[in-house]
Design an enzyme around this catalytic site. Structure first.
Site, PDB file in Angstrom:
ATOM      1  N   CYS A   1       0.607   3.419   3.304  1.00  0.00           N
ATOM      2  CA  CYS A   1       1.453   2.635   4.286  1.00  0.00           C
ATOM      3  C   CYS A   1       2.737   2.967   4.140  1.00  0.00           C
ATOM      4  O   CYS A   1       3.418   3.023   5.359  1.00  0.00           O
ATOM      5  CB  CYS A   1       0.964   1.166   4.333  1.00  0.00           C
ATOM      6  SG  CYS A   1      -0.714   0.486   4.717  1.00  0.00           S
TER       7      CYS A   1
ATOM      8  N   CYS B   1       0.742  -1.131   0.019  1.00  0.00           N
ATOM      9  CA  CYS B   1       0.082   0.025  -0.032  1.00  0.00           C
ATOM     10  C   CYS B   1       0.751   1.313   0.082  1.00  0.00           C
ATOM     11  O   CYS B   1       1.698   1.440   0.959  1.00  0.00           O
ATOM     12  CB  CYS B   1      -1.014  -0.084   1.215  1.00  0.00           C
ATOM     13  SG  CYS B   1      -1.860   1.488   1.467  1.00  0.00           S
TER      14      CYS B   1
END
Length: 704
Positions: free
Chosen positions: A46, A43
């Site tokens: 992230c 991600c």
């Protein structure tokens, strides 16, 4: 605890737990409070947030065992069940579990992931203070102290020092210093609010915040620090005579389980599309992302059905994958309940290797063209982009240009909105779609829209934390792959969209999909090696090899009898299931007319060779080798039924005369009707005969 395999986002050197399977046992029922980040290593958001969470872990490392920080990689399939149990649908998700939490639902989403370290620290303290019913045993008191408590403190405690932090009610300095000193002995920290006038006057406090040190003999002094701040207070208190660190040690997750398992880099050609990337992306999107929610319903369920239907319609997969997608699509069409539980969906998405036509989507995730230099680079997002580029191109090549131009784009939009894990990425894509997607008027424009907006995403992320240093995010295709796609207008770079469209059609065509590193199909067949090109015809040619060999063996059957030297005529092929797979210049005939004309002409040639004149009542007998009753395959899924062998040859002359102009069915019906008429007449005759006998046997009346 079996810890999840950490990616480069977090390492064993970070003072946080890397949880995985079995995380429930650590989080639920624990006497400590837990702040947990659920993240996905691929991600992009992230990756951006990881430094903040890592810095927070270092900042709060002294708060143990009152507060523990942990991270769980939900991109690892081994952690899929854990993340599902805790209701994680997007990344990154931060949850706070109070001490002695009993259920996964007790986790509290503490803040937005875009917050700073200070904001996260304050949010943890605010949630920690709400644990009045189950206060963590190791956590110091965080509520403001009263005058009476200060007077009797040394009578009830054995500490040598009491540090008083005078502050306003909205300040967190006192509570932060109290937690910072948690692991140190012989000193206690309490906060005093500015509204506590008696203590403020006693210590002569004039500024807030300020810190004073109270000794057992009742004397006190102000802490001699240069800046009235948390770090200065903490450093001074730790240097006091007699203040030592306790026996508690950091319990960072270390060991072989934390070693990153990096695979050997695979050789890939960026001009090719790899089936391993496509199948890995499909596996992750269907079995991990879409199955993350406890149940699919409403718009989510409709989006999932639409996604699978688009894959069935346009994904040029191998036969086992196409069978898998078709069976899943059929199962979803038959599902009429308003809600689809995750357990039921996962059962329906299992592979079926034992069927006559195996339905298999490989479960191993192998990135070839989408492999990054490190595990958290590229991978699944790259694979998903490739899948949707492929679908838009296939839709443009397999349907009217103006018909349903948004079919694939709307499918992608719904999938990203409801299932894509990176929440920030999904929001950005939704914003792009809302801005201009409705202006797409043809399938060609859909291909170019997705290409241009993918380049916009690359431009936005270029140079950021998510960029792989070995694979920089450039505008695609580069000049060395498609020089005709680039041009200059008035000294400024511009795209030749027609050339780009031509390039995209060639790049994302089935002929450019390669099977390198792909999992072998369930039924072992002779292949051409790992570098075999997956062209339009080769998608099904493995299935047709046996049939082609049989056709060669039957080549002599079409030669005229009595003329062995006659060349074999070119035999027209039977229509295949997919009309796109026909070879150029091949004659396409109707199945029934081919069978009828072929055997009829063969019989006529046989009759002519005998040079005898047939009467009108004679019937031409088919040769034995033209017989039917047996079936053979000409193409996958198409069966050709031949006529029964030697049936006409076994007919007797009287049957030929009786059968003039009639089929066997006509003769059978005539015989059946004749038999029924005879039985009816026989029954009527029997009935009247018995009735006549009955009348003759009656006694007559006496005559007058």
């Amino acid at each position: 605890l079996p810890a999840a395999r950490p990616r480069e986002l977090y390492t064993a050197a970070d003072p946080l737990e890397l949880l995985g399977t079995g995380a429930e046992g650590r989080l639920l029922g624990s006497p400590s409070a837990w702040a947990v980040e659920f993240f996905a290593s691929w991600c992009g958001h992230c990756v951006h947030f990881a430094p903040t969470w890592r810095a927070l872990a270092h900042d709060l490392r002294e708060w143990r065992p009152a507060v523990m920080l942990a991270a769980i990689d939900c991109a690892d399939e081994a952690n899929q069940q854990v993340c599902s149990d805790f209701g994680i649908t997007g990344f990154p998700t931060l949850k706070f579990f109070r001490a002695f939490s009993k259920k996964a639902e007790d986790g509290i989403r503490i803040t937005s992931p875009t917050a700073t370290v200070e904001d996260l620290r304050h949010a943890i303290i605010a949630n920690l203070e709400q644990s009045q019913d189950a206060w963590p045993p190791a956590c110091p008191p965080l509520e403001p102290v009263s005058t009476e408590e200060v007077r009797s403190f040394f009578q009830r405690n054995k500490d040598q020092y009491l540090a008083l932090i005078f502050e306003k009610s909205d300040s967190f300095v006192g509570r932060e210093v109290a937690l910072d000193m948690l692991q140190y002995e012989n000193v206690a920290v309490r906060r005093v609010l500015s509204s506590e006038e008696e203590l403020v006057e006693k210590f002569g406090v004039t500024t807030f915040p300020s810190a004073y040190l109270l000794l057992q003999n009742g004397s006190f002094s102000r802490l001699p620090v240069h800046v009235e701040a948390r770090s200065f207070y903490t450093y001074y208190l730790r240097t006091l005579l007699g203040v030592t660190r306790g026996s508690y040690k950091l319990n960072t997750t270390i060991g072989t389980s934390n070693e990153t398992n990096t695979s050997q880099p695979k050789r890939a050609d960026r001009s090719k599309v790899y089936m391993a990337d496509l199948e890995s992306a499909l596996h992750y999107s269907l079995r991990v992302e879409a199955a993350r929610a406890a149940a699919l319903s409403g718009a989510q369920l409709a989006a999932f059905k639409c996604y699978v239907a688009a894959l069935v319609k346009y994904f040029p997969g191998r036969s086992c994958v196409q069978t898998y997608l078709q069976s899943l699509d059929g199962w979803l069409r038959n599902w009429t309940e308003p809600e689809l539980p995750r357990s039921t969906l996962k059962e329906a998405m299992k592979n079926n290797r034992d069927a006559s036509h195996p339905a298999v989507l490989p479960t191993n995730v192998t990135w070839v063209g989408c492999q990054g230099s490190e595990p958290h680079f590229r991978g699944y997002p790259c694979g998903l982009w490739t899948v949707f580029h492929l679908l838009t191109v296939q839709a443009a090549q397999n349907g009217p240009d103006k018909e349903l131009p948004l079919e694939v784009l709307n499918t992608m939009r719904c999938y990203v909105r409801h299932f894509f894990g990176c929440q920030e990425c999904a929001q950005h894509f939704e914003a792009m779609a809302a801005e201009s997607m409705d202006q797409v008027a043809s399938r060609k424009e859909a291909v170019l829209w997705l290409w241009s907006h993918h380049n916009k995403v690359n431009a936005r992320l270029a140079g950021g934390d998510t960029e792989d240093p070995n694979f920089p995010k450039l505008q695609w295709p580069p000049p060395d792959m498609c020089p005709q796609c680039h041009k200059e207008e008035r000294g400024v770079h511009a795209w030749d969209e027609q050339a780009v469209f031509t390039f995209l059609k060639a790049h994302f065509s089935p002929a450019n999909i390669y099977l390198d590193y792909a999992e072998a199909e369930p039924i072992p067949v002779a292949g051409e090696g790992t570098g075999t090109r997956l062209g339009t015809e080769s998608l099904r040619e493995e299935r047709e090899k046996e049939e082609e060999e049989k056709e060669k063996e039957m080549g002599n059957e079409v030669r005229a009898p009595g003329r062995p030297d006659s060349p074999e005529p070119r035999r027209p092929s039977i229509v295949r299931l997919n009309p796109k797979l026909r070879e150029a210049g091949e004659d396409i005939v109707d199945l029934d007319s081919f069978s009828e004309q072929h055997f009829k002409s063969q019989a006529l040639r046989a009759a002519a060779s005998r040079r005898r004149r047939l009467s009108k009542r004679d019937t031409i007998a088919l040769p034995r080798d033209a017989g039917v009753g047996r079936e053979r395959r000409r193409a996958p899924g198409v069966l050709v039924r031949e006529e029964e062998s030697g049936e006409g040859a076994r007919r007797t002359p009287w049957l030929r005369v009786l059968g003039l102009g009639f089929s066997r069915l006509d003769i059978s019906l005539c015989v059946a009707l004749y038999f029924l008429s005879s039985m009816c007449l026989l029954g009527m005759y029997t009935f009247f005969r018995l009735r006549t006998r009955a009348r003759k046997g009656r006694p007559g009346f006496p005559v007058a």
